[in-house]
Enzyme design. Structure first.
Site, mmCIF file in Angstrom:
data_model
loop_
_atom_site.group_PDB
_atom_site.id
_atom_site.type_symbol
_atom_site.label_atom_id
_atom_site.label_comp_id
_atom_site.label_asym_id
_atom_site.label_seq_id
_atom_site.Cartn_x
_atom_site.Cartn_y
_atom_site.Cartn_z
ATOM 1 N N SER A 681 0.842 -1.228 0.000
ATOM 2 C CA SER A 681 0.000 0.000 0.000
ATOM 3 C C SER A 681 0.865 1.261 0.000
ATOM 4 O O SER A 681 0.496 2.275 0.577
ATOM 5 C CB SER A 681 -0.935 0.012 1.216
ATOM 6 O OG SER A 681 -1.728 -1.133 1.258
ATOM 7 N N GLY A 847 -4.968 0.217 -0.033
ATOM 8 C CA GLY A 847 -5.237 -0.983 -0.833
ATOM 9 C C GLY A 847 -5.326 -2.280 -0.051
ATOM 10 O O GLY A 847 -6.104 -3.160 -0.397
ATOM 11 N N GLU A 848 -4.523 -2.417 0.994
ATOM 12 C CA GLU A 848 -4.519 -3.682 1.728
ATOM 13 C C GLU A 848 -5.377 -3.632 2.985
ATOM 14 O O GLU A 848 -5.993 -4.618 3.380
ATOM 15 C CB GLU A 848 -3.083 -4.044 2.101
ATOM 16 C CG GLU A 848 -2.239 -4.313 0.888
ATOM 17 C CD GLU A 848 -0.775 -4.373 1.235
ATOM 18 O OE1 GLU A 848 -0.215 -5.470 1.209
ATOM 19 O OE2 GLU A 848 -0.187 -3.327 1.544
ATOM 20 N N MET A 849 -5.376 -2.437 3.612
ATOM 21 C CA MET A 849 -6.116 -2.295 4.865
ATOM 22 C C MET A 849 -7.550 -2.779 4.747
ATOM 23 O O MET A 849 -8.115 -3.340 5.675
ATOM 24 C CB MET A 849 -6.070 -0.826 5.298
ATOM 25 C CG MET A 849 -7.256 -0.329 6.061
ATOM 26 S SD MET A 849 -7.587 -1.319 7.482
ATOM 27 C CE MET A 849 -6.269 -0.824 8.547
#
Ligand code: FES
Ligand code: FES
Length: 891
Positions: A681, A847-849
């Site tokens: 991210s 993006g990952e959170m």
């Protein structure tokens, strides 16, 4: 053979076709209409190949050309072009339904067939029409909204111009359409398999069907005499190191001595056509002597276990993390919970299969310095270029990134590029290596499986006192990002909470299972699953409300994480407060479904995700153009997240330029700055910051000289190109004995709430709604932010309930249990913006959170509904049914 006349996009065509030839191949190969894609080995599972035949949406991979005499065929190219798009294509772009764009042409064709007969469809009718179309990026919400918007366009209720945000509204914080949107929606964006190369050889690769064996004799003589076959490539034919070294030199391009997992590549066959290469593959004989199979970390750690790699012990890393005295604190705690949590090996599941095209600039037969150009889906093109040069022993190479059909971490490693490059060098010819889905699943990295033995304690007032977590990670056969995964797990071990005493140990162990690497979140989704379920167990044991318990234990500025690093900002409590009214409503509603076999439950989970890792460095270059516009040069891959939008909007805002005067170049090693991977991210935070540094240098030069374009700058004696940098101040590894040390420069925070309905008789779980409250700093493009959240929630739910990769068994989207539009659920997002002091204009990354808290929120909701704890993912119906029955018996 059959003579067939049909009309394609209004043009009458005449073909003499094999009885078995399918429409998809005719469109893509004979007519170069590559807008129709394939993702499922032509099994009718993905919908990416959808076109309209005689007014109906059909899967072109299953439609025989011989059945189409007199048919009217419309493909995505027949609807519109980026300069003159169809209203449905516009609607998909404006609704934010286009991310990677690989599914988009098929989605649009299914929507057109629906809207042609039903101009005002309801949500269920849209879901029915799109039931055969898969999307990995969007979570389907924006796709349904796009079809509704298209209906409004077609009914004349609103125009695209009215729906499109105008520059007058501003640049930052406005959902301007992503730059690549129309090309993807119109089928003109080229993915690797869409690229035809004159005279290119096609490859097929023999892969191991056993997890561990010694390679003996390889006899390829029969295969080499087959029609169209040009030859084979083995490990001994590769003149470089034959090792694709990311962080450790252990993964061969082609295996020479041993195979170490199901899917390891042994021999590549090159032929004039793919069918010829595949036919020859079956005639290759390889002697494989079975070796003991290490099928778990425990087996690999056994005293008599063989060593998987001669150069490296089976245990790759053993890293403790010690803060305070957890043992003493647990003994003194008023309440302690203890459990073992396990997560599965999972496939990242981008819709686009792996693919590489390789061609020569110059003649390699005559010129030792001819340039080999690799085209693929890398998200780290400069680093991967270096890996390829070393592995293949060829220096003059470039890497060009095609459009990428999603990746979610899978392309942090290059795979097909090595084999295609080796074949191109060996045969001195251009090569295409376009594997199908099953082979792509076999060759690619996976999400690591974790086992975590956890203890969590609290005092009588409900303050968390101590945390223990003994983590055992299945590395699989190859190291890839290895220790990075463990460091990320420990850097984010204490999640959102103030935990004064921590005693953790993380071990990373080679096995003969599929090798793990980056996978949206890479480490934190696993450890946060354990922590957030343990938090729920502890609140339960103390008789405290789960939201209040989390609020009370949230980290606060001035307190430290498990790494010992003190934080200066922590806007998590505001997010818990933001979700409180939704939580209250959901809990009240669930009370009405407490008896009987079908029950409802509500689950919470938080996540605090590090952005900008210790020591991370990035660069971006900008150049003033002759017309006063600005070109941006940064290798910031955009496989669907919206990184192009970020670079465009930041530059336009900073320089006060219209979008058409900002030119973003990100895809070629020949002219981009090496900005680092599109992973972790980090793109917005790191490359966005480097970009602003470059732009401020340019602006200073322009202000100093009064120059408005590159010519004027040159006259003033100033360069027109500037390189910007972003370097995180906190650098270095965690202490090897204590796991204390540097940490991320910023965080993104989220609270998620799952509302579920569980059928205790069938074990089926239905997600009714997911609510996500997020603080990702300043929002650059709200639509791209919510698109990430919705897609991440969909992926997180799949991880919680269904998805699993089982080597040798998971072979397609059905056996993978790919989430369809019928699995989609209501999503509500709540956005808070706390500008981050060191982020570009205050932004972080997200993006990952968006999937980090999802699995525990779902599992906590299942517990809330049924009283059942599912501590081993995925929570399949079989597990739930069995545990519900056991619970019933206990009563
Ligand atoms: S390629 Fe036709 S459905 Fe997948
Ligand atoms: S946008 Fe649908 S798969 Fe990427």
């Amino acid at each position: 053979m059959k003579s067939v006349k049909l009309t394609v996009n209004g043009i009458e065509r005449h073909f003499i076709a094999d009885e078995d030839r399918v429409l998809l191949d005719l469109l893509r190969e004979d007519l170069s209409l590559t807008g129709a894609k394939q993702s499922c080995d032509r099994k009718g599972q993905c919908g990416a190949c959808m076109v309209i035949v005689n007014g109906k949406a059909v899967l072109s991979c299953l439609t025989k050309v011989s059945s189409l005499d007199g048919a009217q065929v419309i493909t995505i190219e027949g609807l519109g072009t980026p300069d003159n798009p169809h209203l449905i294509q516009e609607a998909f772009v404006l609704a934010g339904a286009v991310q990677c764009g690989f599914c988009t042409p098929g989605m649009i064709m299914a929507s057109k067939a629906l809207l042609d007969t039903n101009p005002d469809p309801g949500k269920e009718e849209i879901k029915r029409a799109l039931r055969r179309n898969l999307c990995r990026c969007t979570g389907y919400k924006k796709i349904i909204e796009a079809v509704q918007l298209a209906g409004r366009f077609l009914r004349g209720e609103i125009t695209p111009d009215a729906a499109r945000p105008s520059l007058k509204e501003g640049i930052m914080g406005i959902s301007h359409p992503r730059p690549s949107g129309l090309a993807k929606a119109c089928g003109t964006a080229h993915f690797t398999a869409d690229i035809r190369i004159n005279g290119a050889l096609e490859l097929a690769v023999l892969r191991s069907s056993v997890p561990h064996a010694r390679i003996g004799r390889i006899d390829s003589s029969k295969a080499e005499s087959m029609p169209g076959v040009v030859g084979v490539v083995k490990a001994s034919d590769i003149t470089g190191t034959n090792i694709l070294k990311y962080l450790r030199a252990d993964r061969p391009v082609l295996c020479g001595d041993k195979v170490r997992y199901i899917g390891d590549p042994i021999v590549a066959v090159a032929a004039e056509t793919k069918a010829q290469a595949e036919a020859a593959l079956t005639f290759i004989e390889v002697d494989l002597t079975p070796l003991p199979v290490l099928d778990s970390p425990e087996a690999s750690l056994a005293e008599d276990a063989p060593q998987l790699h001669d150069e490296f012990p089976n245990i790759c890393l053993d890293q403790p993390q010690i803060k305070g005295d957890a043992q003493a604190a647990l003994q003194e705690s008023a309440a302690v919970v203890e459990a073992r949590f396990q997560t599965q090996i999972n496939h990242q599941a981008p819709l686009e299969p792996e693919a590489t095209a390789a061609y020569w600039e110059g003649d390699p037969a005559a010129d030792e310095d001819a340039k080999l150009v690799i085209i693929g889906r890398s998200i780290n093109i400069h680093y991967h270029l270096g890996m390829l040069q070393e592995a293949l022993g060829w220096d003059n190479m470039s890497y060009r990134e095609a459009y990428s059909g999603g990746q979610f971490g899978i392309k942090l490693d290059i795979i097909s590029e090595g084999i295609a490059g080796a074949a191109a060098i060996h045969f001195k010819r251009p090569v295409r290596y376009i594997p199908g889905l099953t082979e792509s699943m076999l060759m690619t990295s996976k999400r690591h499986a974790y086992k975590m033995d956890v203890k969590l304690g609290a005092d009588a007032q409900g303050r968390i006192t101590a945390y223990r977590n003994d983590i055992l990670v299945d590395k699989g056969a190859y190291y890839s990002i290895g220790h990075v995964l463990i460091m990320r797990s420990l850097l984010m071990l204490s999640g959102s909470y103030h935990i004064p005493n921590v005693d953790a140990r993380a071990r990373l162990v080679y096995t003969n299972n599929p090798w793990g690497s980056a996978a949206r979140g890479a480490g934190p989704p696993q450890v946060n699953f354990a922590l957030e379920c343990a938090v729920e167990m502890l609140a339960d044991k103390l008789g405290m409300d789960p939201l209040e318990f989390r609020l009370q234990n949230s980290l606060k500025p001035g307190q430290s994480k498990s790494t010992g690093r003190v934080v200066t900002e922590w806007p998590l409590p505001e997010l818990l407060e933001a979700i409180r009214p939704h939580y209250g409503r959901a809990v009240e509603e669930a009370k009405n479904y407490r008896n009987g076999p079908v029950r409802r439950g509500v689950g919470l989970a938080t996540g605090s995700f590090g952005i900008g890792g210790p020591g991370d460095v990035s660069v971006a270059a900008v150049e003033l153009d002759p017309d006063g516009g600005v070109s941006v040069f940064a290798a910031a891959a955009d496989p669907g997240e919206g990184n192009d939008s970020m670079l465009l909007q930041l530059t336009a805002e900073f320089m006060g330029l219209p979008f058409e005067k900002v030119r973003v170049h990100t895809r070629d090693t020949d002219y981009t700055a090496a900005s680092g991977p599109a992973a972790g991210s980090r793109i917005t935070y790191m490359i966005g910051s480097a970009l602003l540094d470059a732009l401020s240098q340019l602006q200073s030069a322009m202000n100093e000289t009064g120059a408005k374009n590159s010519d004027a700058l040159a006259v003033a004696g100033k360069p027109s190109r500037y390189l910007g940098r972003k370097r995180n101040e906190d650098a270095g590894p965690l202490d090897p004995k204590t796991g204390q040390g540097p940490s991320f420069e910023s965080q993104v925070h989220a609270v998620q709430m799952a509302e579920v309905e569980v059928n205790t008789e069938s074990g089926e779980v239905k997600i009714l709604k997911m609510t996500a409250a997020v603080d990702a700093g300043t929002v650059i493009n709200p639509q791209n932010l919510t698109a990430q959240l919705e897609g991440g929630l969909d992926m997180g739910v799949g991880y919680a309930l269904r998805e699993q990769y089982i080597a040798g068994k998971t072979k397609d989207w059905i056996s993978f249990k790919f989430p369809t539009i019928n699995h989609s659920f209501d999503v509500e997002t709540i956005i808070r913006e706390t500008p981050r002091p060191k982020g570009p204009m205050g932004a972080t990354g997200v993006g990952e959170m968006c999937m980090v808290p999802t699995a525990p929120a779902v599992i906590n909701a299942i517990k809330n509904a049924t009283g059942i704890w599912i501590c081993d993912l995925p929570a399949t119906p079989d597990k739930i049914k069995a545990r519900a029955a056991a619970l019933q018996q206990e009563k």
